[in-house]
Design a protein around this motif. Structure first.
Motif, PDB file in Angstrom:
ATOM      1  N   LEU A   1       0.758  -1.120  -0.046  1.00  0.00           N
ATOM      2  CA  LEU A   1       0.075   0.162   0.076  1.00  0.00           C
ATOM      3  C   LEU A   1       0.926   1.346   0.135  1.00  0.00           C
ATOM      4  N   TRP A   2       1.844   1.419   0.850  1.00  0.00           N
ATOM      5  CA  TRP A   2       2.831   2.401   0.782  1.00  0.00           C
ATOM      6  C   TRP A   2       3.483   2.754  -0.436  1.00  0.00           C
ATOM      7  N   THR A   3       3.994   1.541  -1.079  1.00  0.00           N
ATOM      8  CA  THR A   3       4.500   1.433  -2.284  1.00  0.00           C
ATOM      9  C   THR A   3       3.560   1.879  -3.413  1.00  0.00           C
ATOM     10  N   ALA A   4       2.163   1.372  -3.392  1.00  0.00           N
ATOM     11  CA  ALA A   4       1.416   1.770  -4.407  1.00  0.00           C
ATOM     12  C   ALA A   4       0.933   3.370  -4.347  1.00  0.00           C
ATOM     13  N   LEU A   5       0.670   3.882  -3.111  1.00  0.00           N
ATOM     14  CA  LEU A   5       0.343   5.101  -2.919  1.00  0.00           C
ATOM     15  C   LEU A   5       1.204   6.125  -3.529  1.00  0.00           C
ATOM     16  N   SER A   6       2.791   5.779  -3.345  1.00  0.00           N
ATOM     17  CA  SER A   6       3.857   6.536  -3.652  1.00  0.00           C
ATOM     18  C   SER A   6       3.871   6.562  -5.048  1.00  0.00           C
ATOM     19  N   ALA A   7       3.582   5.442  -5.649  1.00  0.00           N
ATOM     20  CA  ALA A   7       3.826   5.289  -7.355  1.00  0.00           C
ATOM     21  C   ALA A   7       2.757   6.180  -7.843  1.00  0.00           C
ATOM     22  N   ILE A   8       1.412   6.063  -7.166  1.00  0.00           N
ATOM     23  CA  ILE A   8       0.364   6.771  -8.020  1.00  0.00           C
ATOM     24  C   ILE A   8       0.880   8.532  -8.163  1.00  0.00           C
ATOM     25  N   GLU A   9       1.199   8.780  -6.806  1.00  0.00           N
ATOM     26  CA  GLU A   9       1.541  10.256  -6.508  1.00  0.00           C
ATOM     27  C   GLU A   9       2.651  10.590  -7.646  1.00  0.00           C
ATOM     28  N   MET A  10       3.622   9.874  -7.861  1.00  0.00           N
ATOM     29  CA  MET A  10       4.880  10.092  -8.639  1.00  0.00           C
ATOM     30  C   MET A  10       4.360  10.127  -9.986  1.00  0.00           C
ATOM     31  N   ILE A  11       3.711   8.809 -10.467  1.00  0.00           N
ATOM     32  CA  ILE A  11       3.325   8.793 -11.861  1.00  0.00           C
ATOM     33  C   ILE A  11       2.454  10.178 -12.384  1.00  0.00           C
ATOM     34  N   LYS A  12       1.212  10.399 -11.313  1.00  0.00           N
ATOM     35  CA  LYS A  12       0.573  11.838 -11.701  1.00  0.00           C
ATOM     36  C   LYS A  12       1.483  13.022 -11.913  1.00  0.00           C
ATOM     37  N   GLY A  13       2.745  12.925 -11.156  1.00  0.00           N
ATOM     38  CA  GLY A  13       3.563  14.165 -11.181  1.00  0.00           C
ATOM     39  C   GLY A  13       4.739  14.173 -12.542  1.00  0.00           C
ATOM     40  N   GLY A  14       4.425  12.863 -13.268  1.00  0.00           N
ATOM     41  CA  GLY A  14       5.640  12.784 -14.287  1.00  0.00           C
ATOM     42  C   GLY A  14       6.634  12.229 -13.879  1.00  0.00           C
ATOM     43  N   THR A  15       6.892  11.372 -12.737  1.00  0.00           N
ATOM     44  CA  THR A  15       8.141  10.603 -12.224  1.00  0.00           C
ATOM     45  C   THR A  15       7.899   9.414 -12.696  1.00  0.00           C
ATOM     46  N   THR A  16       8.811   8.619 -13.371  1.00  0.00           N
ATOM     47  CA  THR A  16       8.786   7.403 -13.907  1.00  0.00           C
ATOM     48  C   THR A  16       9.526   6.379 -13.211  1.00  0.00           C
ATOM     49  N   CYS A  17      10.540   6.657 -12.479  1.00  0.00           N
ATOM     50  CA  CYS A  17      11.734   5.899 -11.770  1.00  0.00           C
ATOM     51  C   CYS A  17      11.761   6.553 -10.503  1.00  0.00           C
ATOM     52  N   CYS A  18      12.124   5.853  -9.419  1.00  0.00           N
ATOM     53  CA  CYS A  18      12.472   6.277  -8.139  1.00  0.00           C
ATOM     54  C   CYS A  18      13.618   5.167  -7.625  1.00  0.00           C
ATOM     55  N   ILE A  19      14.497   5.465  -6.549  1.00  0.00           N
ATOM     56  CA  ILE A  19      15.253   4.995  -6.043  1.00  0.00           C
ATOM     57  C   ILE A  19      14.885   4.948  -4.432  1.00  0.00           C
ATOM     58  N   ASP A  20      14.335   3.812  -3.815  1.00  0.00           N
ATOM     59  CA  ASP A  20      13.836   3.844  -2.550  1.00  0.00           C
ATOM     60  C   ASP A  20      14.822   3.100  -1.481  1.00  0.00           C
ATOM     61  N   MET A  21      15.129   3.822  -0.654  1.00  0.00           N
ATOM     62  CA  MET A  21      16.114   3.234   0.412  1.00  0.00           C
ATOM     63  C   MET A  21      15.173   3.259   1.757  1.00  0.00           C
ATOM     64  N   ASP A  22      15.675   2.095   2.265  1.00  0.00           N
ATOM     65  CA  ASP A  22      15.277   1.774   3.819  1.00  0.00           C
ATOM     66  C   ASP A  22      14.498   0.498   3.765  1.00  0.00           C
ATOM     67  N   VAL A  23      13.341   0.729   4.314  1.00  0.00           N
ATOM     68  CA  VAL A  23      12.430  -0.401   4.931  1.00  0.00           C
ATOM     69  C   VAL A  23      12.016  -1.303   3.641  1.00  0.00           C
ATOM     70  N   THR A  24      12.617  -2.629   3.633  1.00  0.00           N
ATOM     71  CA  THR A  24      12.792  -3.586   2.427  1.00  0.00           C
ATOM     72  C   THR A  24      11.695  -4.447   2.623  1.00  0.00           C
ATOM     73  N   TYR A  25      10.821  -4.729   1.619  1.00  0.00           N
ATOM     74  CA  TYR A  25       9.817  -5.984   1.619  1.00  0.00           C
ATOM     75  C   TYR A  25       9.699  -6.168   0.105  1.00  0.00           C
ATOM     76  N   GLU A  26       9.472  -7.352  -0.267  1.00  0.00           N
ATOM     77  CA  GLU A  26       9.190  -8.144  -1.719  1.00  0.00           C
ATOM     78  C   GLU A  26       8.071  -7.307  -2.133  1.00  0.00           C
ATOM     79  N   GLU A  27       7.110  -6.779  -1.250  1.00  0.00           N
ATOM     80  CA  GLU A  27       5.782  -6.462  -1.831  1.00  0.00           C
ATOM     81  C   GLU A  27       6.099  -5.013  -2.479  1.00  0.00           C
ATOM     82  N   THR A  28       7.032  -4.409  -2.204  1.00  0.00           N
ATOM     83  CA  THR A  28       7.287  -3.147  -2.773  1.00  0.00           C
ATOM     84  C   THR A  28       7.393  -3.563  -4.305  1.00  0.00           C
ATOM     85  N   LEU A  29       8.140  -4.436  -4.598  1.00  0.00           N
ATOM     86  CA  LEU A  29       8.678  -4.819  -6.101  1.00  0.00           C
ATOM     87  C   LEU A  29       7.376  -5.308  -6.770  1.00  0.00           C
ATOM     88  N   GLN A  30       6.498  -6.091  -6.007  1.00  0.00           N
ATOM     89  CA  GLN A  30       5.373  -6.582  -6.538  1.00  0.00           C
ATOM     90  C   GLN A  30       4.463  -5.483  -6.854  1.00  0.00           C
TER      91      GLN A  30
END
Length: 450
Positions: A107-136
């Motif tokens: 959920l935190w990954t999807a929420l972030s991706a929505i915000e970034m995509i809607k602002g024209g960001t197509t890629c990010c580097i995410d540091m810190d708390v690591t879960y495979e669900e982020t990549l999913q």
């Protein structure tokens, strides 16, 4: 099916080359042609870009996506108290909650991706708390992501870190499972910062990076106190320590660099290392001001990024580019210290280098990560054409992004995310976060060595 972007009013090949009234043809994940009146394939997905500017997708080269649950709650405290009072309690809550509900990282990954995509960001580097669900989540949404797997063996409260043997094996297993540089997801190694890692761990990171051809990201010289501690403990400034440990090379992205001197800038330049500038975060935490103008003058690549939402509080790269330009100018008392074209370079070409992806320019052969901005908005009119980069960096907003294309796929068309149910994600995320936020007061952690 091929994708044809037709009749772009302005097309940014890169910040120093802008074309008018051109088409872009995409096949698979790459750009195959740029020019006027390209031949339309028999079967094609056609996007009319009349009245639009087409740019390379913006790349957010440093953030902490779990902090999307921390927007607007921290103000007026510097870095170390901020860690103890805001960050560590939140990590404690999340660590325990995710044991019961693995949907939370998605959920935190999807929420972030929505915000970034809607602002024209197509890629990010995410540091810190690591879960495979982020990549999913990235794969399902169609977002390009680099997960910088955080490593620490000092200072962080013992309750929040695994044993070092376990940590090293986990990161190697994670890399083997999820590092897919030909697809949408990569894994970097991320020794969080020098005061969180001893020299043995840092040397091991350097060895693995070279062996596995991995990027490395680290926070460096974010505060003056960090530099003073490094000199007192080792006799070396942080960038000098990175050189001694063999980590200065083009695989490294050094984040912040607010308190570096001329010698360190020279070391970064000679070794080809990348730097990442987070102006809004540095201002909010009163960390300092990175010497962006000096870095660029010496040939050091400088990318721009938002940092995490707890210290920003948005993932808005348009605001970040503006902040970078304005901060450089006021800090040097020079209205020409950094140009809008420089800021676009930092968000595209230099950012792609830091993220180790073949993007950042609209050139045949490059990855098809592009965005379309609707220029027919009151705040963009009249549109003065003498300096198009100036118009966009100072006047454009995230909501002007009409379409977002990642890896050759349209993930947002006419402001609608095409790959997931945005409303459902927002509803679910709000419900989960409300419960988590109420639990933060029950967690008290203090850094163990400072």
């Amino acid at each position: 099916m091929p994708l044809l972007i037709r009749n772009a009013k302005y097309l940014f090949v890169n910040p120093s080359m802008i074309k008018q009234d051109v088409d872009v043809l995409i096949e698979g994940k790459r750009i195959v042609a740029v020019g006027r009146e390209l031949t339309i394939p028999a079967k094609v997905d056609l996007i009319d870009a009349s009245g639009c500017a087409v740019l390379p997708g913006l790349i957010n080269t440093h953030t902490h996506l779990y902090q999307n649950f921390l927007k607007g709650i921290a103000g007026g405290i510097p870095l170390v108290p901020w860690c103890n009072e805001i960050l560590f309690p939140t990590v404690g809550v999340l660590r325990d909650a995710v044991k019961e509900n693995r949907r939370i990282p998605y959920l935190w990954t999807a929420l972030s991706a929505i915000e970034m995509i809607k602002g024209g960001t197509t890629c990010c580097i995410d540091m810190d708390v690591t879960y495979e669900e982020t990549l999913q989540a990235w794969r399902e949404i169609g977002f390009r992501g680099v997960l910088a797997y955080t490593l620490t063996n000092r200072w962080v409260p013992a309750e929040l870190r695994a044993s070092e043997i376990e940590m090293r094996q986990k990161v190697l297993d994670f890399i083997s499972e999820y590092h897919r540089p030909d697809g949408l997801t990569q894994v970097f190694m991320a020794p969080s910062t020098l005061f969180l890692c001893d020299d043995d761990l840092m040397s091991w990171v350097g060895e693995q990076s070279e062996k596995l051809h991995l990027g490395v990201q680290i926070h460096i010289s974010e505060t003056a106190g960090e530099v003073e501690d490094s000199i007192r403990e080792t006799g070396l400034r942080p960038v000098e320590r990175l050189e001694k440990l063999g980590l200065l090379n083009d695989r490294l992205s050094a984040v912040h660099c607010c308190h570096i001197n001329a010698k360190e800038i020279d070391l970064l330049a000679r070794t080809g290392a990348n730097t990442v500038h987070c102006p809004k975060s540095n201002m909010k935490l009163a960390d300092g001001i990175a010497p962006v103008t000096e870095l660029k003058a010496c040939g050091v690549p400088v990318a721009v990024a938002t940092d995490g939402a707890a210290s920003n509080d948005l993932l808005d790269m348009w605001e970040e580019m503006r902040a970078a330009v304005l901060l450089a100018r006021v800090s040097r008392n020079d209205a020409a210290a950094l140009t809008p074209a420089d800021a676009l370079q930092m968000a595209t070409v230099d950012a792609a280098r830091a993220a180790r992806i073949d993007a950042g320019e609209i050139i045949p052969g490059k990855l098809a990560d592009l965005i379309l901005l609707d220029l027919n908005k009151a705040h963009l009119q009249p549109f003065h054409t003498e300096d198009v980069a100036n118009m966009l960096v100072f006047c454009a907003r995230s909501e002007d992004v009409r379409d977002t294309i990642i890896h050759g796929k349209v993930v947002m068309r006419n402001r609608r995310i095409t790959t997931i149910d945005e409303e459902e994600i927002l509803r679910e995320a709000v419900e989960v976060e409300r419960e988590l936020f109420s639990q933060r007061k029950n967690y008290q952690f203090v850094s163990s060595e400072k």
